[in-house]
Write a protein that holds these residues in place. Structure first.
Motif, short mmCIF file in Angstrom:
data_model
loop_
_atom_site.label_atom_id
_atom_site.label_comp_id
_atom_site.label_asym_id
_atom_site.label_seq_id
_atom_site.Cartn_x
_atom_site.Cartn_y
_atom_site.Cartn_z
N ALA A 195 54.96 -37.58 55.91
CA ALA A 195 55.40 -38.53 54.89
C ALA A 195 56.87 -38.34 54.55
O ALA A 195 57.61 -39.31 54.36
CB ALA A 195 54.54 -38.38 53.63
N ALA A 196 57.31 -37.08 54.48
CA ALA A 196 58.71 -36.82 54.18
C ALA A 196 59.62 -37.33 55.29
O ALA A 196 60.72 -37.84 55.03
CB ALA A 196 58.93 -35.32 53.98
N SER A 197 59.16 -37.24 56.54
CA SER A 197 59.94 -37.75 57.66
C SER A 197 60.08 -39.26 57.58
O SER A 197 61.17 -39.81 57.80
CB SER A 197 59.29 -37.36 58.99
OG SER A 197 59.24 -35.96 59.14
N VAL A 198 58.97 -39.95 57.25
CA VAL A 198 59.02 -41.41 57.10
C VAL A 198 59.94 -41.79 55.96
O VAL A 198 60.83 -42.65 56.10
CB VAL A 198 57.60 -41.97 56.88
CG1 VAL A 198 57.66 -43.46 56.51
CG2 VAL A 198 56.74 -41.77 58.12
N ALA A 199 59.74 -41.17 54.79
CA ALA A 199 60.53 -41.53 53.62
C ALA A 199 62.02 -41.26 53.84
O ALA A 199 62.88 -42.07 53.47
CB ALA A 199 60.02 -40.76 52.40
#
Length: 459
Positions: A195-199
């Motif tokens: 999720a952090a990579s996407v955000a």
């Protein structure tokens, strides 16, 4: 390669769908809408779960020719598999995009990539091409992804804290901690890394966001994304109404179920489908079967081979029902391996939908005014289920444990002819009207597509 990327207005967009059916379909529906407005369209794609170019002769398809390690494709950890796909496809995608930039056929105005392709947003920027992210799920799920990397002080609660699962997440109401996105086989920390990579990629490398939703159901969530990102967000849904049904079919549908529905009274049948990827164990399957039998309601049940863990034989046959239910299924139900879902939900005999809450299924049900019994299985389905039951009031929650007596009671309640503005059936009818107004000529979805094209032309 199929189709033609040349454009009467001299500009083209490059699309890159994530390699799963629920992501490929909205991307190709959007491709058709952009092409209809004069843009040339080239679809880059991975060889892994590739779309079928023969079904879309009007589009140009180019493979990136990725080399995918066997352990990535076979990984039981969904978050690790998605991160592995990004790592394997980033360089081939950039090379293919750079080749398109330097090839004739008109300048590349932008790349439009699935939001799960976080690595491709940075690759497009390095190739000198502006990139927009397409969220294949809901605005609420996209907002939850953006919020996931926040530190605890900003309100994010790690999903694995069992004693806080029923707390509402600040800033993401009505979501509870248990409703936040989880991925099969992945622990909380791995999901957070994904999720952090996407955000991070959306914040750092995107020029905007495109979502298959509409203001009438997700206005506050769309506003929240705009606040988070301070860049354009285009709500272009419901795409299946604006662009027509998908040409892609993950399985061959059984059209005979429509004739079976023709013989049933209006709004009498419960349609049951847990989608193209979800699985339930044998015990849950039997509780579902007994619940349907005990409800007294006619049902059309999609049971694809492999959807019940440990139940199919070596030939992939449909799972066997308990012997005591054979007569009930024969007399009151119909079981198919796959259905033409859009036509089923639009059929007047269908009065309710027991669904896994994949976003495409939710939007299709909303657009046909069909109330839902929500049974989320994985990924962002928990987010959609919470919204169906608690924000929009068009459905009821199954609960965490499938139990036959409770299920029979819930089915009867869902199918009851309740009246009044807060009844799920009346709420569903209202949203159906709003969805169709959205895609009408001059409606919000049509205007959003026009705004998107204008924005792309100005990049």
């Amino acid at each position: 390669m199929a189709g033609d990327w040349r454009s009467p207005i001299g500009r083209r967009v490059v699309l890159f769908p994530f390699p799963s059916g629920s992501h490929i379909t909205p991307m190709l529906q959007l491709a058709g809408l952009l092409r209809a407005r004069g843009l040339g369209v080239t679809v880059l794609h991975a060889d892994f779960n590739a779309p079928d170019p023969a079904r879309h002769p009007e589009l140009a398809f180019v493979s990136i020719r990725e080399s995918l390690p066997d352990e990535v494709a076979a990984s039981p950890d969904q978050a690790e598999r998605m991160m592995g796909l990004n790592a394997a496809c980033e360089a081939p995608f950039q090379a293919a995009l750079e080749e398109l930039v330097h090839r004739g056929g008109g300048p590349v105005a932008c790349a439009l990539v699935d939001g799960q392709w976080y690595g491709m947003l940075g690759a497009a920027r390095r190739a000198g091409v502006p990139a927009l992210a397409l969220g294949a799920g809901s605005a609420a799920a996209f907002l939850a992804m953006l919020a996931a990397p926040r530190p605890r002080a900003d309100g994010y609660v790690p999903i694995e804290e069992a004693d806080r699962l029923d707390e509402v997440v600040p800033g993401l109401e009505p979501l509870r901690v248990r409703d936040l996105i989880g991925l099969d086989g992945s622990d909380g920390e791995t999901v957070l890394r994904f999720a952090a990579s996407v955000a991070g990629a959306v914040r750092d490398a995107s020029s905007g966001v495109v979502l298959n939703t509409f203001d009438a159901i997700e206005g506050p969530e769309l506003a929240g994304i705009r606040r988070e990102l301070s860049r354009p967000v285009f709500a272009v849904g419901p795409l299946h109404l604006a662009a027509g049904p998908p040409a892609e079919q993950q399985h061959a549908p059984d059209g005979g179920c429509l004739a079976w529905l023709d013989a049933r009274p209006p709004r009498s049948v419960l349609y049951v489908s847990l989608g193209s990827a979800s699985r339930v164990d044998r015990a849950a399957f039997e509780e579902m079967a007994w619940g349907l039998a005990g409800s007294g309601v006619p049902f059309l049940w999609v049971l694809r081979p492999g959807s019940v863990g440990g139940a199919a034989d070596a030939d992939g046959d449909l799972p066997p029902f308990p012997e005591e239910l054979h007569e009930t299924v024969r007399r009151r139900g119909k079981v198919v391996a796959w259905s033409p879902q859009g036509a089923v939900l639009a059929h007047p005999a269908v009065g309710g939908f027991w669904t896994h809450c994949g976003w495409s299924s939710v939007v299709e049900a909303v657009c046909e005014g069909v109330p839902m019994l929500v049974h989320p299985c994985l990924a962002d389905q928990t987010v959609s289920a919470r919204y169906v039951a608690r924000r929009w009031g068009v459905g009821m929650e199954v609960g965490r444990v499938v139990e036959r007596t409770a299920m029979a009671r819930a089915i009867r309640r869902l199918m009851a002819r309740e009246h009044g503005p807060q009844a799920p059936r009346e709420r569903a009818r209202l949203l159906r009207t709003q969805a169709r107004q959205c895609v009408a000529e001059g409606g919000p979805a049509s205007l959003a597509i026009d705004d998107l094209v204008e924005y792309i032309m100005g990049l």
